[in-house]
Design a protein around this motif. Sequence first.
Motif, mmCIF file in Angstrom:
data_model
loop_
_atom_site.group_PDB
_atom_site.id
_atom_site.type_symbol
_atom_site.label_atom_id
_atom_site.label_comp_id
_atom_site.label_asym_id
_atom_site.label_seq_id
_atom_site.Cartn_x
_atom_site.Cartn_y
_atom_site.Cartn_z
ATOM 1 N N GLN A 171 0.805 -1.219 0.000
ATOM 2 C CA GLN A 171 0.000 0.000 0.000
ATOM 3 C C GLN A 171 0.846 1.280 0.000
ATOM 4 O O GLN A 171 0.296 2.373 0.130
ATOM 5 C CB GLN A 171 -0.963 0.001 1.189
ATOM 6 N N TYR A 172 2.139 1.155 -0.143
ATOM 7 C CA TYR A 172 3.014 2.331 -0.157
ATOM 8 C C TYR A 172 4.320 1.964 -0.833
ATOM 9 O O TYR A 172 4.599 0.804 -1.125
ATOM 10 C CB TYR A 172 3.290 2.841 1.267
ATOM 11 N N GLN A 173 5.149 2.967 -1.098
ATOM 12 C CA GLN A 173 6.480 2.754 -1.663
ATOM 13 C C GLN A 173 7.492 3.554 -0.857
ATOM 14 O O GLN A 173 7.167 4.609 -0.290
ATOM 15 C CB GLN A 173 6.522 3.202 -3.127
ATOM 16 N N LYS B 153 8.554 14.722 -1.988
ATOM 17 C CA LYS B 153 7.581 13.914 -2.740
ATOM 18 C C LYS B 153 7.458 14.408 -4.180
ATOM 19 O O LYS B 153 7.127 13.624 -5.070
ATOM 20 C CB LYS B 153 6.232 13.903 -2.035
ATOM 21 N N TRP B 154 7.752 15.698 -4.417
ATOM 22 C CA TRP B 154 7.658 16.211 -5.787
ATOM 23 C C TRP B 154 8.806 15.728 -6.648
ATOM 24 O O TRP B 154 8.740 15.767 -7.878
ATOM 25 C CB TRP B 154 7.587 17.732 -5.772
ATOM 26 N N LYS B 155 9.870 15.258 -6.022
ATOM 27 C CA LYS B 155 10.978 14.683 -6.780
ATOM 28 C C LYS B 155 10.700 13.231 -7.173
ATOM 29 O O LYS B 155 11.506 12.615 -7.863
ATOM 30 C CB LYS B 155 12.271 14.766 -5.968
ATOM 31 N N LEU B 156 9.569 12.703 -6.728
ATOM 32 C CA LEU B 156 9.216 11.316 -7.024
ATOM 33 C C LEU B 156 8.336 11.187 -8.263
ATOM 34 O O LEU B 156 7.895 10.084 -8.591
ATOM 35 C CB LEU B 156 8.477 10.690 -5.832
ATOM 36 N N VAL C 277 12.073 8.099 1.892
ATOM 37 C CA VAL C 277 10.829 8.823 1.635
ATOM 38 C C VAL C 277 9.716 7.807 1.379
ATOM 39 O O VAL C 277 9.840 6.958 0.503
ATOM 40 C CB VAL C 277 10.962 9.771 0.425
ATOM 41 N N VAL C 278 8.652 7.904 2.149
ATOM 42 C CA VAL C 278 7.498 7.013 2.011
ATOM 43 C C VAL C 278 6.388 7.755 1.278
ATOM 44 O O VAL C 278 6.090 8.910 1.601
ATOM 45 C CB VAL C 278 6.971 6.567 3.386
ATOM 46 N N ALA D 181 -0.361 12.175 -3.399
ATOM 47 C CA ALA D 181 0.442 11.349 -2.493
ATOM 48 C C ALA D 181 0.438 11.919 -1.080
ATOM 49 O O ALA D 181 0.421 13.132 -0.874
ATOM 50 C CB ALA D 181 1.875 11.254 -2.993
ATOM 51 N N VAL D 182 0.429 11.017 -0.118
ATOM 52 C CA VAL D 182 0.727 11.344 1.272
ATOM 53 C C VAL D 182 2.138 10.839 1.522
ATOM 54 O O VAL D 182 2.465 9.702 1.177
ATOM 55 C CB VAL D 182 -0.259 10.660 2.235
#
Length: 300
Positions: free
Chosen positions: A72-74, A94-97, A129-130, A108-109
């Motif tokens: 349910q996550y990465q 998270k924006w770099k993902l 980073v999750v 994304a959370v």
Amino acid sequence: MTGLFTWSKAGRHVYLEVRPDGIAWAASTAAGNLATGFSECFPAKRQATLQALVNQHGWSGARASLVLPLDQYQVFQMERPDGLEDSELADALKWKLKDFLDFSPSEAVSDVFPFPEDAARGRGDLVNVVAARKPLVIELVNLVQGAGLELEAIDIAELALRNVVSLIDADERGVALVVLRERYGQMVVCRGGTLYLSRRLDVTLDDLQDAASQDAAIQSLALEMQRSLDYYESQLGQVPPATIRLVSGNNVLPLSSMLSSYVAATLEPLDWHELGRKADLDSRCLVAWSAGVADPGGRR
């Protein structure tokens, strides 16, 4: 006077892992230990099932922690930008993902947790980073709050399992734990209460049990485990654990002996007595139970 003899709801904590096949739970008790259980249900029946558990065990108003299953996550390792406060990292990274996620970072959370300094190997100051889908997290939050529980934290599977590994890593030399579920497995390697490695193992229990696919499944599982140990040594610069502890929902297969000829480390079933339990734990409850076990450093 009756309050002196009543187990306070404020002191009760419930740990939940919401799985495709049901809800695994662990709950603190007045005796100071963790009671566990698993309630099978389809996703459409989750709210009714959780509400029934709350009513049955008197959890209304209790604090709750959610543990997200591995699927349910990465988790990504990224270099920490200079000049950012800890509170700013999750949203900024998270924006770099965007090139790695199969959904928009706006959906994304995210959160971060430390990457071991001695494993960076010249790659700079790294953090883990999750990222999880926001609609999924909102759905789970609504599920918990709708049942009358007070959501306190959201955890992830490998950080919960780290607590268990910490309990059996008394000499802090490192321990590997492999947990096999219905549709996949998970391997974590920790040392001194620190998570160094987490890997998804693409094998199903059906493949391991089916005589036609068993040999191939065992070899594939062993190869992924050995590759993880090799990565832990060559890329993270750590001495591989001598023993891998196994947890499986199928107690019939002699997995330790079946895998031993393919893996350099010794393989042993997880000893529940070593964890202070008088009886074996339903493996479906392991992640939820682990979330409630404080490691030697007092962290959760």
